[in-house]
Design a protein around this motif. Sequence first.
Motif, PDB file in Angstrom:
ATOM      1  N   HIS A  87     -30.292  36.528   1.981  1.00  0.00           N
ATOM      2  CA  HIS A  87     -30.106  37.973   1.902  1.00  0.00           C
ATOM      3  C   HIS A  87     -28.802  38.318   1.187  1.00  0.00           C
ATOM      4  CE1 HIS A  87     -33.413  39.883   4.150  1.00  0.00           C
ATOM      5  NE2 HIS A  87     -33.495  38.718   4.763  1.00  0.00           N
ATOM      6  N   ALA A  88     -27.764  37.533   1.437  1.00  0.00           N
ATOM      7  CA  ALA A  88     -26.478  37.784   0.774  1.00  0.00           C
ATOM      8  C   ALA A  88     -26.618  37.612  -0.743  1.00  0.00           C
ATOM      9  CB  ALA A  88     -25.413  36.839   1.319  1.00  0.00           C
ATOM     10  N   VAL A  89     -27.353  36.587  -1.155  1.00  0.00           N
ATOM     11  CA  VAL A  89     -27.578  36.357  -2.580  1.00  0.00           C
ATOM     12  C   VAL A  89     -28.371  37.513  -3.187  1.00  0.00           C
ATOM     13  CG1 VAL A  89     -28.896  34.925  -4.198  1.00  0.00           C
ATOM     14  CG2 VAL A  89     -27.335  33.851  -2.572  1.00  0.00           C
ATOM     15  N   ALA A  90     -29.416  37.962  -2.475  1.00  0.00           N
ATOM     16  CA  ALA A  90     -30.213  39.087  -2.975  1.00  0.00           C
ATOM     17  C   ALA A  90     -29.350  40.337  -3.124  1.00  0.00           C
ATOM     18  CB  ALA A  90     -31.392  39.351  -2.039  1.00  0.00           C
ATOM     19  N   ALA A  91     -28.477  40.581  -2.133  1.00  0.00           N
ATOM     20  CA  ALA A  91     -27.599  41.757  -2.187  1.00  0.00           C
ATOM     21  C   ALA A  91     -26.644  41.667  -3.376  1.00  0.00           C
ATOM     22  CB  ALA A  91     -26.830  41.896  -0.880  1.00  0.00           C
ATOM     23  N   CYS A  92     -26.121  40.475  -3.634  1.00  0.00           N
ATOM     24  CA  CYS A  92     -25.198  40.297  -4.763  1.00  0.00           C
ATOM     25  C   CYS A  92     -25.903  40.457  -6.104  1.00  0.00           C
ATOM     26  CB  CYS A  92     -24.516  38.936  -4.675  1.00  0.00           C
ATOM     27  SG  CYS A  92     -23.252  38.851  -3.387  1.00  0.00           S
ATOM     28  N   ILE A  93     -27.165  40.059  -6.170  1.00  0.00           N
ATOM     29  CA  ILE A  93     -27.943  40.307  -7.386  1.00  0.00           C
ATOM     30  C   ILE A  93     -28.063  41.814  -7.603  1.00  0.00           C
ATOM     31  CG2 ILE A  93     -30.237  40.127  -8.427  1.00  0.00           C
ATOM     32  CD1 ILE A  93     -30.484  37.362  -7.094  1.00  0.00           C
ATOM     33  N   GLY A  94     -28.307  42.545  -6.515  1.00  0.00           N
ATOM     34  CA  GLY A  94     -28.374  43.998  -6.612  1.00  0.00           C
ATOM     35  C   GLY A  94     -27.064  44.600  -7.082  1.00  0.00           C
ATOM     36  N   LYS A  95     -25.945  44.091  -6.566  1.00  0.00           N
ATOM     37  CA  LYS A  95     -24.636  44.585  -6.996  1.00  0.00           C
ATOM     38  C   LYS A  95     -24.401  44.305  -8.477  1.00  0.00           C
ATOM     39  CE  LYS A  95     -22.454  44.081  -2.450  1.00  0.00           C
ATOM     40  NZ  LYS A  95     -21.460  43.307  -1.654  1.00  0.00           N
ATOM     41  N   HIS A 155     -27.824  49.465 -13.938  1.00  0.00           N
ATOM     42  CA  HIS A 155     -29.250  49.473 -13.638  1.00  0.00           C
ATOM     43  C   HIS A 155     -29.496  49.856 -12.183  1.00  0.00           C
ATOM     44  CE1 HIS A 155     -29.754  47.617 -17.511  1.00  0.00           C
ATOM     45  NE2 HIS A 155     -29.004  46.582 -17.153  1.00  0.00           N
ATOM     46  N   THR A 156     -30.716  50.165 -11.847  1.00  0.00           N
ATOM     47  CA  THR A 156     -31.112  50.460 -10.477  1.00  0.00           C
ATOM     48  C   THR A 156     -32.008  49.336  -9.960  1.00  0.00           C
ATOM     49  OG1 THR A 156     -33.047  51.719 -11.199  1.00  0.00           O
ATOM     50  CG2 THR A 156     -30.979  52.948 -10.856  1.00  0.00           C
ATOM     51  N   PHE A 157     -32.165  49.295  -8.639  1.00  0.00           N
ATOM     52  CA  PHE A 157     -33.036  48.273  -8.059  1.00  0.00           C
ATOM     53  C   PHE A 157     -33.591  48.747  -6.726  1.00  0.00           C
ATOM     54  CE2 PHE A 157     -28.913  47.469  -6.192  1.00  0.00           C
ATOM     55  CZ  PHE A 157     -29.196  47.116  -4.876  1.00  0.00           C
ATOM     56  N   GLU A 158     -34.689  48.130  -6.342  1.00  0.00           N
ATOM     57  CA  GLU A 158     -35.280  48.332  -5.021  1.00  0.00           C
ATOM     58  C   GLU A 158     -35.357  46.975  -4.348  1.00  0.00           C
ATOM     59  OE1 GLU A 158     -39.417  49.957  -2.896  1.00  0.00           O
ATOM     60  OE2 GLU A 158     -39.175  50.069  -5.072  1.00  0.00           O
ATOM     61  N   PHE A 167     -24.239  37.449  -8.403  1.00  0.00           N
ATOM     62  CA  PHE A 167     -23.744  38.658  -9.065  1.00  0.00           C
ATOM     63  C   PHE A 167     -23.943  38.551 -10.580  1.00  0.00           C
ATOM     64  CE2 PHE A 167     -20.487  41.252 -11.094  1.00  0.00           C
ATOM     65  CZ  PHE A 167     -20.593  42.461 -10.411  1.00  0.00           C
ATOM     66  N   ASP A 168     -23.630  37.392 -11.128  1.00  0.00           N
ATOM     67  CA  ASP A 168     -23.799  37.167 -12.565  1.00  0.00           C
ATOM     68  C   ASP A 168     -25.271  37.210 -12.967  1.00  0.00           C
ATOM     69  OD1 ASP A 168     -21.065  36.915 -12.914  1.00  0.00           O
ATOM     70  OD2 ASP A 168     -21.088  34.721 -12.746  1.00  0.00           O
ATOM     71  N   ILE A 169     -26.139  36.677 -12.101  1.00  0.00           N
ATOM     72  CA  ILE A 169     -27.576  36.737 -12.368  1.00  0.00           C
ATOM     73  C   ILE A 169     -28.018  38.197 -12.458  1.00  0.00           C
ATOM     74  CG2 ILE A 169     -29.878  36.311 -11.398  1.00  0.00           C
ATOM     75  CD1 ILE A 169     -28.732  33.692 -10.225  1.00  0.00           C
ATOM     76  N   GLY A 170     -27.567  39.001 -11.497  1.00  0.00           N
ATOM     77  CA  GLY A 170     -27.919  40.422 -11.497  1.00  0.00           C
ATOM     78  C   GLY A 170     -27.442  41.145 -12.735  1.00  0.00           C
TER      79      GLY A 170
END
Length: 203
Positions: A17-25, A32-35, A183-186
């Motif tokens: 979940h932390a990784v997913a949140a950082c991708i969103g950031k 960009h936006t995300f859901e 974060f870099d992936i996002g």
Amino acid sequence: MHALIVVSHPEPNSLTHAVAACIGKGLASAGHTFEMADLSTEGFRPEFTAADIAVHLQTGALTADVAAEQKRIERADALVLVYPVYWWAMPGMIKGWIDRVFVRGWAYDVGADSKPVKRLMHLPVHLVALAAGGEQTYAKHGFSDAMKTQIEHGIFGYCGAPVMTSRLLTDTHEPNTHTETAFDIGRGVFDISAMALAVDTLS
């Protein structure tokens, strides 16, 4: 642009979940936006039932929960899947999500010559898998090749959705490194996708 991040882990405080949140950031930092689709928290049912078989055979109507997931994907310009590795594969929750949502007539179809018709060629995909073991262990047993065969080719290749990046984050006892990577992936989701799709359009 807008991304759908699908995360599969039953523990909200997990590294997944932390990784997913950082991708969103990272996506947000790039404008960009995300859901976030948190399959466990939302209570998505991954079981492939008789109703799902009827949809596959095109003898039954699409269920409301699957239709809602398809709408989320249709709103997105890119799809990001974030999940832990369980027994050298993706968790049953996210596999069931793919089984039920990527249905015939929507993700793919069968042509008159019985060849698959790819319907998701417009949807760039990014895969982020988290593994507790070391990189050497997974490399030794060919896990990266297995991911390419099972997921990149077997699922998204069949539907035509181009897999832009496929990352295996190993040694998950070092979370800080992975959140920075996430974060870099996002930040790069749409840069990579735009370049690849432009090349595909010109070729």
